[in-house]
Design an enzyme around this catalytic site. Sequence first.
Site, PDB file in Angstrom:
ATOM      1  N   GLU A 244     115.927  80.443  51.598  1.00 40.24           N
ATOM      2  CA  GLU A 244     115.802  81.890  51.385  1.00 40.24           C
ATOM      3  C   GLU A 244     114.340  82.233  51.602  1.00 40.24           C
ATOM      4  O   GLU A 244     113.491  81.915  50.767  1.00 40.24           O
ATOM      5  CB  GLU A 244     116.209  82.266  49.950  1.00 40.24           C
ATOM      6  CG  GLU A 244     117.631  81.894  49.591  1.00 40.24           C
ATOM      7  CD  GLU A 244     118.673  82.706  50.339  1.00 40.24           C
ATOM      8  OE1 GLU A 244     118.309  83.632  51.096  1.00 40.24           O
ATOM      9  OE2 GLU A 244     119.860  82.403  50.178  1.00 40.24           O
ATOM     10  N   CYS A 278     110.776  89.638  48.699  1.00 41.17           N
ATOM     11  CA  CYS A 278     111.251  89.303  50.044  1.00 41.17           C
ATOM     12  C   CYS A 278     112.196  90.366  50.566  1.00 41.17           C
ATOM     13  O   CYS A 278     112.307  90.567  51.764  1.00 41.17           O
ATOM     14  CB  CYS A 278     111.952  87.956  49.999  1.00 41.17           C
ATOM     15  SG  CYS A 278     113.200  87.900  48.703  1.00 41.17           S
ATOM     16  N   GLU A 378     105.065  89.619  57.159  1.00 35.46           N
ATOM     17  CA  GLU A 378     105.344  89.917  55.753  1.00 35.46           C
ATOM     18  C   GLU A 378     104.022  89.962  54.987  1.00 35.46           C
ATOM     19  O   GLU A 378     103.262  89.003  54.996  1.00 35.46           O
ATOM     20  CB  GLU A 378     106.244  88.824  55.168  1.00 35.46           C
ATOM     21  CG  GLU A 378     106.703  89.159  53.782  1.00 35.46           C
ATOM     22  CD  GLU A 378     107.566  88.071  53.176  1.00 35.46           C
ATOM     23  OE1 GLU A 378     107.147  86.894  53.202  1.00 35.46           O
ATOM     24  OE2 GLU A 378     108.650  88.397  52.673  1.00 35.46           O
TER      25      GLU A 378
HETATM   26  P1  NAD Z   1     105.582  79.322  49.051  1.00 31.71           P
HETATM   27  O1  NAD Z   1     106.460  79.026  50.201  1.00 31.71           O
HETATM   28  O2  NAD Z   1     104.137  79.118  49.191  1.00 31.71           O
HETATM   29  O3  NAD Z   1     106.017  78.473  47.777  1.00 31.71           O
HETATM   30  C1  NAD Z   1     107.339  78.434  47.289  1.00 31.71           C
HETATM   31  C2  NAD Z   1     107.548  77.129  46.576  1.00 31.71           C
HETATM   32  O4  NAD Z   1     107.445  76.073  47.527  1.00 31.71           O
HETATM   33  C3  NAD Z   1     106.516  76.843  45.489  1.00 31.71           C
HETATM   34  O5  NAD Z   1     107.151  76.192  44.408  1.00 31.71           O
HETATM   35  C4  NAD Z   1     105.557  75.899  46.201  1.00 31.71           C
HETATM   36  O6  NAD Z   1     104.841  75.068  45.326  1.00 31.71           O
HETATM   37  C5  NAD Z   1     106.511  75.103  47.073  1.00 31.71           C
HETATM   38  N1  NAD Z   1     105.901  74.442  48.220  1.00 31.71           N
HETATM   39  C6  NAD Z   1     104.712  74.756  48.831  1.00 31.71           C
HETATM   40  N2  NAD Z   1     104.464  73.875  49.827  1.00 31.71           N
HETATM   41  C7  NAD Z   1     105.508  73.008  49.861  1.00 31.71           C
HETATM   42  C8  NAD Z   1     105.845  71.875  50.682  1.00 31.71           C
HETATM   43  N3  NAD Z   1     105.045  71.464  51.657  1.00 31.71           N
HETATM   44  N4  NAD Z   1     107.004  71.236  50.447  1.00 31.71           N
HETATM   45  C9  NAD Z   1     107.843  71.653  49.477  1.00 31.71           C
HETATM   46  N5  NAD Z   1     107.564  72.688  48.645  1.00 31.71           N
HETATM   47  C10 NAD Z   1     106.417  73.368  48.853  1.00 31.71           C
HETATM   48  O7  NAD Z   1     105.940  80.817  48.646  1.00 31.71           O
HETATM   49  P2  NAD Z   1     105.314  81.656  47.471  1.00 31.71           P
HETATM   50  O8  NAD Z   1     103.972  82.109  47.919  1.00 31.71           O
HETATM   51  O9  NAD Z   1     105.456  80.959  46.180  1.00 31.71           O
HETATM   52  O10 NAD Z   1     106.328  82.901  47.448  1.00 31.71           O
HETATM   53  C11 NAD Z   1     106.239  83.955  48.329  1.00 31.71           C
HETATM   54  C12 NAD Z   1     107.176  83.766  49.507  1.00 31.71           C
HETATM   55  O11 NAD Z   1     108.502  83.572  49.061  1.00 31.71           O
HETATM   56  C13 NAD Z   1     107.238  84.998  50.388  1.00 31.71           C
HETATM   57  O12 NAD Z   1     107.122  84.640  51.734  1.00 31.71           O
HETATM   58  C14 NAD Z   1     108.623  85.566  50.123  1.00 31.71           C
HETATM   59  O13 NAD Z   1     109.191  86.307  51.164  1.00 31.71           O
HETATM   60  C15 NAD Z   1     109.408  84.381  49.789  1.00 31.71           C
HETATM   61  N6  NAD Z   1     110.561  84.765  48.956  1.00 31.71           N
HETATM   62  C16 NAD Z   1     111.799  84.729  49.506  1.00 31.71           C
HETATM   63  C17 NAD Z   1     112.896  85.111  48.762  1.00 31.71           C
HETATM   64  C18 NAD Z   1     114.283  85.086  49.326  1.00 31.71           C
HETATM   65  O14 NAD Z   1     115.221  85.000  48.569  1.00 31.71           O
HETATM   66  N7  NAD Z   1     114.460  85.152  50.621  1.00 31.71           N
HETATM   67  C19 NAD Z   1     112.716  85.497  47.448  1.00 31.71           C
HETATM   68  C20 NAD Z   1     111.440  85.512  46.917  1.00 31.71           C
HETATM   69  C21 NAD Z   1     110.364  85.110  47.691  1.00 31.71           C
END
Ligand code: NAD
Length: 471
Positions: A244, A278, A378
Amino acid sequence: MRNITEIYIDGAFVTPHGEEIAELFNPSTEEKIGTVRLGDREDAQAAIAAAKRAFPAFSRTSKAERIDMLQRLAAAVSARAGEMTAAMAEEYGAPQYFTGFSVPYAASAFLKMAEVLETYDFTRVIGRAEVTMQPLGVVAAITPWNSNYGFICAKLATALAAGCTVVIKPSEMSAIQTQLITECLHEAGLPKGVFNIVNGRGDVVGAEFSAHPDIAKVSFTGSTAVGKQILRSGAETLKRVTLELGGKGPNIILDDADLDSAIPTVLMMGLANSGQACIAGTRILAPESRMAEILPRLKAGAEAIKTGDPSDPEVKVGPMVSQKQYDRVQSYIRLGEEEGAELLIGGPGRPEGLERGWFVRPTIFANVHNGMRIAREEIFGPVLSVIPYRDEEDAIRIANDTSYGLQAYVHSSDPARAKRVAEQMESGRVVINGAPHEPLAPFGGFKQSGIGREFGVFGLEAFLEPRAILA
Ligand code: NAD
């Protein structure tokens, strides 16, 4: 000051092997409010091992047993709703209208999945074959900071409903909220090892979860860039994935829309969760023929939206979660100006009267072209772009001219016309005239907004593998 020193493995709070300490902040004041000790790869492996041990017995539990567990989890989460709300305001800066939705929503995720289980048939006959839907195994849930409780609970509820055991890595920026929700979930008294929660960095614990051979599936919510990385690391062991990811939702005002009702909805859908959503409808598609009416109304509507500390119940836009996020959003506002978009309201810097805190001025750019970076990327903050269109066909073309496809919005006085436009959206969900959330409808994205769907039966089946026995 809260110092979170433990993670949750095999039914118990334990000191992690990892020793790295991360700081926690109140984004409304920029003050340090605590620390979290992060797990490392060994901790991730210990969590996976516990979930693996728990899987054989848990996967054989009956529907009735799992429904009972889901109901206990819902009750345990509801019991501490007040504290959860306070923590979400302090650590994340969520305005009260949003915490008021998020905390009950987190508890209800368990009840909704219990409801799905009641009527779901795990066995069906297809010709000579008896097909049973089997739980996948140990699954990893990796979640972001913008709705910590909601993502943890929705993923956990669905995985448990399916009979999978779970390891969870929440965002390292949400550790106080994670501690609270973990205490709630522990109170529900599930068999040990069925779920495990490890605070840690994405590139350490998240990376271990995404690559470990004993993980059957990763359910990830977060950025598109990290989603792609998870898909790549999971490919080695052919992990199932639900991703997601991001969005750049079109928010289409059709030329017959009643602007009195549409404009406040357009703004709410664009600025929801302080723009850190998102599903935000950040590209406002407005008909050229009514632009002269729409722009002043958007400006007046945005001026009326209060930004500030979430302790004020009138506040609708809170701070960005971190300095990094604040800087990123500011850089996009500067970029909009450089790209030649017209600043309708907002702009760089903090809102008037707010000297500290990671607050951004709700910003609307007019006369944006869909090719500009502010219309394509975004931003994840309260920054909206108004893009003019000629006619309905042009609106649909612009709406779909994006690499994302998570959630779209259509505003019109004619329900049949709105539906016709909705049917042409390349988008996982389309919301007409601000329709309310439907928790059992599938949620997820077309194109680079993700892979797979969550919630309801679609979400459940994403944790199941069909096995056909032919006799
Ligand atoms: P992010 O991708 O930086 O982090 C999300 C999670 O992934 C965190 O727990 C982070 O520690 C982990 N992560 C980071 N690097 C990783 C790796 N190499 N391997 C595995 N896990 C890793 O996102 P964020 O900054 O926490 O959140 C914002 C983003 O999330 C935005 O782009 C937003 O659009 C998206 N988002 C999507 C939805 C949806 O349902 N589509 C909902 C909410 C947020």
